[in-house]
Write an enzyme that holds these catalytic residues in place. Structure first.
Site, PDB file in Angstrom:
ATOM      1  N   ASP A  83     -72.173  44.868 111.259  1.00  0.00           N
ATOM      2  CA  ASP A  83     -71.404  45.257 110.036  1.00  0.00           C
ATOM      3  C   ASP A  83     -70.296  43.427 111.016  1.00  0.00           C
ATOM      4  O   ASP A  83     -69.703  44.378 111.064  1.00  0.00           O
ATOM      5  CB  ASP A  83     -70.563  46.782 111.256  1.00  0.00           C
ATOM      6  CG  ASP A  83     -69.776  46.052 109.775  1.00  0.00           C
ATOM      7  OD1 ASP A  83     -69.682  46.455 108.879  1.00  0.00           O
ATOM      8  OD2 ASP A  83     -68.635  47.443 109.987  1.00  0.00           O
ATOM      9  N   GLU A 113     -74.532  44.960 107.021  1.00  0.00           N
ATOM     10  CA  GLU A 113     -74.131  45.905 106.315  1.00  0.00           C
ATOM     11  C   GLU A 113     -73.405  44.366 104.659  1.00  0.00           C
ATOM     12  O   GLU A 113     -72.786  43.816 105.316  1.00  0.00           O
ATOM     13  CB  GLU A 113     -72.668  46.410 106.556  1.00  0.00           C
ATOM     14  CG  GLU A 113     -71.718  47.019 105.583  1.00  0.00           C
ATOM     15  CD  GLU A 113     -70.939  48.056 105.746  1.00  0.00           C
ATOM     16  OE1 GLU A 113     -71.193  49.443 106.962  1.00  0.00           O
ATOM     17  OE2 GLU A 113     -70.095  48.260 106.072  1.00  0.00           O
ATOM     18  N   HIS A 126     -66.508  49.516 113.676  1.00  0.00           N
ATOM     19  CA  HIS A 126     -67.427  48.561 114.016  1.00  0.00           C
ATOM     20  C   HIS A 126     -68.638  48.684 114.436  1.00  0.00           C
ATOM     21  O   HIS A 126     -69.762  48.296 113.638  1.00  0.00           O
ATOM     22  CB  HIS A 126     -66.888  47.670 113.332  1.00  0.00           C
ATOM     23  CG  HIS A 126     -65.918  47.058 112.500  1.00  0.00           C
ATOM     24  ND1 HIS A 126     -65.941  46.488 111.578  1.00  0.00           N
ATOM     25  CD2 HIS A 126     -64.161  46.907 112.519  1.00  0.00           C
ATOM     26  CE1 HIS A 126     -65.008  45.720 110.890  1.00  0.00           C
ATOM     27  NE2 HIS A 126     -63.696  46.335 111.655  1.00  0.00           N
TER      28      HIS A 126
END
Lengths: 166, 166
Positions: B7, B67, B140
């Site tokens: 992420d 992501e 995260h």
């Protein structure tokens, strides 16, 4: 002092090298790193990284100016530009080069004296400032030369006015 | 098969490693690469690059899921995320790892079965799916584990349904 200017983009990353001494600017080289939309982003970004490393090793710039993302443009197109910019920033940092970012209006201000100038005006001014026979092309490389001029001008504010048009 | 999920973000880049075999998923490790706002972007991006290289060398993932940027969020915050994403993409490419990007709704769909799930639901589902004692933290890193699960599910669609909750 040797200055590298960069106009980042996933499809086209323009670069330009100038030498500056006092108010005198001299063109050294410029070009564009082009990547194919048929390749994945990771591969395209790696092409940018590798060609940028080659350019830095060949020309040995001391300072770097980069055109930053302009928020007036649409968001979708900003993402790949920001990805390319991230790769330029990290690659220069690894090679111990500090990068300063400038907005397009700041760069136009530095070259044309005003924040608004069209592409042709900018390229003609770059021709005069850098002692070129023809206006620099393609557009991304011209923008990169303008970023280099801007980077140098911000380094030494006392030279901005005279340095540009002689 | 070992999967790395990421992420990306300039301040916090979450990472998560899972092992997958058939419909069985197992948690290996997760964490967050944190950089200081007191440092310049180039230095922060280099921290992300170097820690990511260490993680890849240590855990040797075979595939990577990341992501991607969500356009619903505001544009200003998308730029540093895109810069970090560019650094992740180029670093993985250099290490011969192909990265697949997934939108937040796709990742939620893969973990929760629906495109909308809040953070707590996602973290509790990840705890169940990955056999963890506690929900993964920080956010995260949890998002990175979810990206890893999503990456694996997209690799083998026949395993998506059963693989998630046993």
């Amino acid at each position: 002092m040797r200055v590298l200017g960069i106009d980042p983009g996933l499809a086209n990353t323009g670069w330009g090298i100038i030498d500056a001494r006092g108010s005198r600017l001299r063109h050294v080289s410029h070009g564009s790193i082009t990547t194919s939309a048929r390749e994945l982003n990771g591969r395209r970004l790696l092409t940018i990284r590798r060609e940028l490393i080659d350019i830095i090793r060949k020309y040995k710039p001391e300072i770097v100016g980069i055109e930053s993302i302009y928020f007036a443009k649409n968001q979708t197109s900003a993402i790949p530009v920001a990805q390319a910019m991230g790769v330029v920033l990290v690659t220069c940092e690894e090679l111990d080069l500090r990068v300063e970012a400038f907005s397009p209006p700041m760069i136009k201000q530095a070259v044309a004296g005003v924040g608004r100038a069209d592409k042709e005006q900018m390229q003609e001014l770059l021709r005069l400032i850098l002692g070129l026979k023809d206006p620099p092309r393609p557009d991304h490389a011209a923008d990169a030369l303008a970023a280099a001029v801007c980077r140098y001008n911000y380094l030494s504010p006392e030279q901005t006015a005279e340095g540009k048009e002689d």
